[in-house]
Motif scaffolding. Structure first.
Motif, short mmCIF file in Angstrom:
data_model
loop_
_atom_site.label_atom_id
_atom_site.label_comp_id
_atom_site.label_asym_id
_atom_site.label_seq_id
_atom_site.Cartn_x
_atom_site.Cartn_y
_atom_site.Cartn_z
N UNK A 1 0.84 -1.20 0.00
CA UNK A 1 0.00 0.00 0.00
C UNK A 1 0.88 1.25 0.00
N UNK A 2 0.30 2.33 -0.51
CA UNK A 2 0.98 3.62 -0.58
C UNK A 2 0.43 4.52 0.52
N UNK A 3 1.31 5.29 1.13
CA UNK A 3 0.90 6.21 2.19
C UNK A 3 1.41 7.62 1.87
N UNK A 4 0.76 8.61 2.48
CA UNK A 4 1.24 9.99 2.44
C UNK A 4 2.06 10.23 3.70
N UNK A 5 3.34 10.22 3.54
CA UNK A 5 4.25 10.42 4.66
C UNK A 5 4.52 11.91 4.83
N UNK A 6 4.25 12.42 6.01
CA UNK A 6 4.40 13.85 6.28
C UNK A 6 5.81 14.12 6.83
N UNK A 7 6.53 14.97 6.12
CA UNK A 7 7.87 15.35 6.57
C UNK A 7 8.26 16.67 5.90
N UNK A 8 8.89 17.54 6.68
CA UNK A 8 9.38 18.81 6.13
C UNK A 8 8.28 19.71 5.62
N UNK A 9 7.10 19.63 6.23
CA UNK A 9 6.01 20.52 5.83
C UNK A 9 5.27 20.09 4.58
N UNK A 10 5.54 18.90 4.08
CA UNK A 10 4.82 18.42 2.90
C UNK A 10 4.63 16.91 2.99
N UNK A 11 3.84 16.38 2.05
CA UNK A 11 3.56 14.95 2.03
C UNK A 11 4.37 14.28 0.92
N UNK A 12 4.84 13.07 1.20
CA UNK A 12 5.64 12.29 0.26
C UNK A 12 4.99 10.92 0.09
N UNK A 13 5.02 10.40 -1.14
CA UNK A 13 4.48 9.06 -1.40
C UNK A 13 5.51 8.03 -0.97
N UNK A 14 5.11 7.15 -0.08
CA UNK A 14 5.98 6.09 0.42
C UNK A 14 5.28 4.75 0.25
N UNK A 15 6.02 3.77 -0.23
CA UNK A 15 5.50 2.42 -0.39
C UNK A 15 5.74 1.62 0.89
N UNK A 16 4.71 0.94 1.34
CA UNK A 16 4.80 0.06 2.51
C UNK A 16 4.23 -1.31 2.16
N UNK A 17 4.58 -2.28 2.96
CA UNK A 17 4.02 -3.62 2.79
C UNK A 17 3.81 -4.26 4.15
N UNK A 18 2.69 -4.93 4.31
CA UNK A 18 2.43 -5.72 5.50
C UNK A 18 2.52 -7.18 5.06
N UNK A 19 3.64 -7.79 5.39
CA UNK A 19 4.02 -9.08 4.81
C UNK A 19 3.89 -10.21 5.83
#
Length: 303
Positions: A115-133
């Protein structure tokens, strides 16, 4: 006060780091612990039951001896370091994972919900890939080892002595089943190479595990390379010739573990296992390891 660091740049994460993430809801139902296989491409955190962690700490009395059973992960949370320029690039990464699911059965890979998440850092959101394996209990199958009967039987012995769920088969029966399961795994990967022109990372030391049931499972399902049957040595984003090295690992499994012959005549190996190409790949690999040593010296160890 220390300046905040992007989690994708941190050598490792603590439980506090995970719980502080904006996309993690701290309900208290789970504990997080860094897994020893976390490395350059991703953070890997064990997802644990708090009661199991408590039992691990206080121990239990069995047959007059105090034992401290290690908490068994419920799942593995993978947080990837990859930086995507946009949503489309992230979705392309997810599509590559689907190739693994299409060609490798659940018995051949550690199933993961990506799944993709909106990771908040440095005052903005970044697309980060995660997996629950899924968590795979097993021992490492090292494609660069001898892969003879003595080595394989030593894996059976390790599972018997270290596993909460030891093999139910005798060593001889387990070895026979392991060869059968490896044959299926190898054939499926070769089919993926020919039909989908992709290969998973088989070269990493801990990417393949053998379970007590003698299943061979790929646990690194996200590092997938495009296969091009040309003279060019392709490298990944860190400069490692992962495609060639993965096919070399596949060849070793087939040649040494399965003891198959006349492999050099097959189309895949004719391209990737020639002496000249192997030597060129070795040179690229040396360059990669030199660069990695310099990176580790400058930034710290990712192991």
């Amino acid at each position: 006060m220390n300046e905040a660091i992007d989690i994708r740049d941190k050598p490792c994460l603590s439980e506090e780091d995970v719980l502080a993430l904006n996309f993690i809801h701290d309900s208290g139902r789970y504990r997080f612990r860094r897994h020893f296989r976390a490395g350059l491409r991703s953070h890997i955190m064990e997802v644990l039951d708090p009661e199991d962690v408590a039992l691990e700490k206080r121990g239990v009395l069995l047959d007059g001896l105090h034992r401290y059973p290690r908490a068994r992960p419920l799942k593995m949370l993978r947080i990837f370091r990859t930086r995507f320029k946009d949503l489309g690039e992230a979705q392309e990464e997810l599509e590559r994972v689907k190739i693994i699911e299409a060609y490798l059965s659940p018995l051949c890979h550690a199933k993961s919900e990506e799944f993709l998440v909106d990771y908040q850092f440095g005052g903005r959101y970044h697309i980060v890939l995660c997996g629950l394996q899924e968590y795979v209990a097993g021992v490492v199958l090292d494609p660069w080892s001898r892969l003879d009967a003595d080595y394989l039987l030593s894996l059976h012995g390790s599972l018997c002595s270290n596993s909460d769920n030891p093999p139910s088969l005798s060593a001889a029966a387990w070895l026979q089943r392991l060869k059968s399961r490896t044959s299926r795994f190898v054939d499926n990967v070769k089919q993926m190479i020919v039909e989908a022109q992709h290969v998973p990372d088989l070269a990493g030391l801990s990417n393949l595990l053998v379970t007590p049931e003698a299943d061979v499972k790929l646990v690194d399902i996200n590092n997938i390379s495009t296969v091009s049957f040309t003279a060019e040595i392709s490298v990944d984003d860190r400069g490692y010739p992962v495609c060639d090295k993965s096919i070399q690992a596949l060849y070793r499994l087939e040649k040494r573990l399965l003891e198959r012959s006349a492999l050099e005549k097959e189309s895949i190996y004719r391209v990737f296992m020639g002496a000249s190409r192997i030597e060129r790949v070795r040179a690229v690999e040396r360059k990669f390891h030199l660069a990695m040593r310099e990176t580790v010296a400058a930034e710290g160890c990712f192991s």
